[in-house]
Design an enzyme around this catalytic site. Structure first.
Site, PDB file in Angstrom:
ATOM      1  N   ASP A 157       0.823  -1.210   0.000  1.00 21.71           N
ATOM      2  CA  ASP A 157       0.000   0.000   0.000  1.00 21.71           C
ATOM      3  C   ASP A 157       0.861   1.265   0.000  1.00 21.71           C
ATOM      4  OD1 ASP A 157      -1.509  -2.235   0.809  1.00 21.71           O
ATOM      5  OD2 ASP A 157      -2.967  -0.975   1.831  1.00 21.71           O
ATOM      6  N   HIS A 199      -1.161   4.564  -0.371  1.00 21.77           N
ATOM      7  CA  HIS A 199      -2.188   5.378   0.292  1.00 21.77           C
ATOM      8  C   HIS A 199      -1.914   6.881   0.246  1.00 21.77           C
ATOM      9  CE1 HIS A 199      -5.147   2.565   1.599  1.00 21.77           C
ATOM     10  NE2 HIS A 199      -4.281   1.791   2.233  1.00 21.77           N
ATOM     11  N   ASP A 234      -4.084  -0.103  -3.645  1.00 20.64           N
ATOM     12  CA  ASP A 234      -4.264   0.871  -2.576  1.00 20.64           C
ATOM     13  C   ASP A 234      -3.277   2.024  -2.728  1.00 20.64           C
ATOM     14  OD1 ASP A 234      -6.257  -0.771  -1.720  1.00 20.64           O
ATOM     15  OD2 ASP A 234      -5.478  -1.080   0.294  1.00 20.64           O
ATOM     16  N   ASN A 255      -8.441  -2.723  -2.897  1.00 16.66           N
ATOM     17  CA  ASN A 255      -9.834  -2.442  -2.561  1.00 16.66           C
ATOM     18  C   ASN A 255     -10.142  -0.950  -2.538  1.00 16.66           C
ATOM     19  OD1 ASN A 255      -8.223  -2.655   0.050  1.00 16.66           O
ATOM     20  ND2 ASN A 255     -10.094  -1.727   0.805  1.00 16.66           N
ATOM     21  N   HIS A 256      -9.121  -0.107  -2.485  1.00 15.37           N
ATOM     22  CA  HIS A 256      -9.355   1.336  -2.540  1.00 15.37           C
ATOM     23  C   HIS A 256      -9.432   1.852  -3.973  1.00 15.37           C
ATOM     24  CE1 HIS A 256      -9.099   2.726   1.711  1.00 15.37           C
ATOM     25  NE2 HIS A 256      -8.584   1.508   1.839  1.00 15.37           N
ATOM     26  N   HIS A 289      -2.466  -4.740   1.940  1.00 15.53           N
ATOM     27  CA  HIS A 289      -3.796  -4.519   2.513  1.00 15.53           C
ATOM     28  C   HIS A 289      -3.838  -4.372   4.026  1.00 15.53           C
ATOM     29  CE1 HIS A 289      -8.110  -4.397   2.487  1.00 15.53           C
ATOM     30  NE2 HIS A 289      -8.294  -5.607   2.993  1.00 15.53           N
TER      31      HIS A 289
END
Length: 242
Positions: free
Chosen positions: A52, A54, A80, A112-113, A170
């Site tokens: 990730d 982010h 992500d 999933n983002h 994740h």
């Protein structure tokens, strides 16, 4: 080329926006590239696997300093890219520009983002939200979506598909990476240091060489860049009376 990936790269590395027409052109370029890729995309080694990000743009720049710049190093990003951090758009734009400029040197997977609605419709919604747990088979996930999966089903999946190790992201890992289960046949790689600018964790990337053997030295650990080397955007406050 004017208005192309080389020129865009100079802009986005400064954490600056591209003009809207250029963003649209970039999205079209990358969309064409991704449409040519398989749902199960083969990738040649050596390659460096990342978790990730982010929206932590300046820490993504640090990741490239630690792991090597594209195209000298090839990368897989496991999704992500956005949310949580200050610079989702800038982070995703940089990765898209690198994909457009060096399509064979960077693989972008959806996390999933990257659009819950799309993954739910197309059948990846369990997959994207699922996490390993110290159980044998399956359990309901406390996330409210996906499942917890255990050692037995992981071993069976690896055996059926002739795999030795699954790399996934994740989940925040304070040490940057973590092996799961007794067989250590699944590893979480987390690449957002000091997650949300307050968790205090280190980050890691996993360098896979031609031998495909993963050892402790395969993981490169890095910290968040100092506050003096990042720009914090001004807080956007909404007036009480509109």
């Amino acid at each position: 080329m004017p208005g192309g990936p080389d020129e865009w790269l100079e802009t986005v590395k400064k954490c600056q926006y591209l003009p809207e027409p250029d963003i649209k052109k970039l999205c079209e370029m990358v969309k064409e590239l991704l449409m040519e890729e398989s749902n199960i995309q083969p990738v040649n080694s050596p390659v460096t696997v990342c978790g990730d990000i982010h929206g932590q743009f300046y820490d993504l720049l640090e990741l490239f300093r630690v792991g090597g710049e594209v195209p000298n190093t090839a990368y897989i990003f496991m999704g992500d890219f956005v949310d949580r951090g200050y610079y989702s758009l800038e982070t995703f734009t940089l990765l898209l520009v690198l994909k457009a400029r060096y399509p064979d040197k960077i693989t972008l997977l959806r996390g999933n983002h990257e659009s819950r609605q799309i993954t739910q419709v197309y059948g990846f919604y369990d997959l994207m939200w699922s996490d390993p747990e110290d159980i044998d088979t399956w359990a309901v996930s406390p996330r409210g979506a996906g499942w917890l999966f255990g050692s037995k089903v992981t071993s069976e999946f690896n055996h059926v598909n002739s795999l030795k190790l699954i790399a996934r992201a994740h989940q925040l890992v304070q040490e940057g990476y973590k092996y799961h289960f007794q067989d250590e046949n699944l590893v979480t790689v987390w690449s957002a240091p000091n997650y949300c600018y307050r968790c205090g964790n280190v980050a890691s990337i996993m360098a896979v060489d031609e031998s495909l053997e993963i050892t402790e030295s395969s993981f490169k650990i890095f910290n968040a860049v100092p506050d003096t080397e990042r720009v914090v955007p001004p807080r956007q406050s909404t007036p009480y009376f509109l």
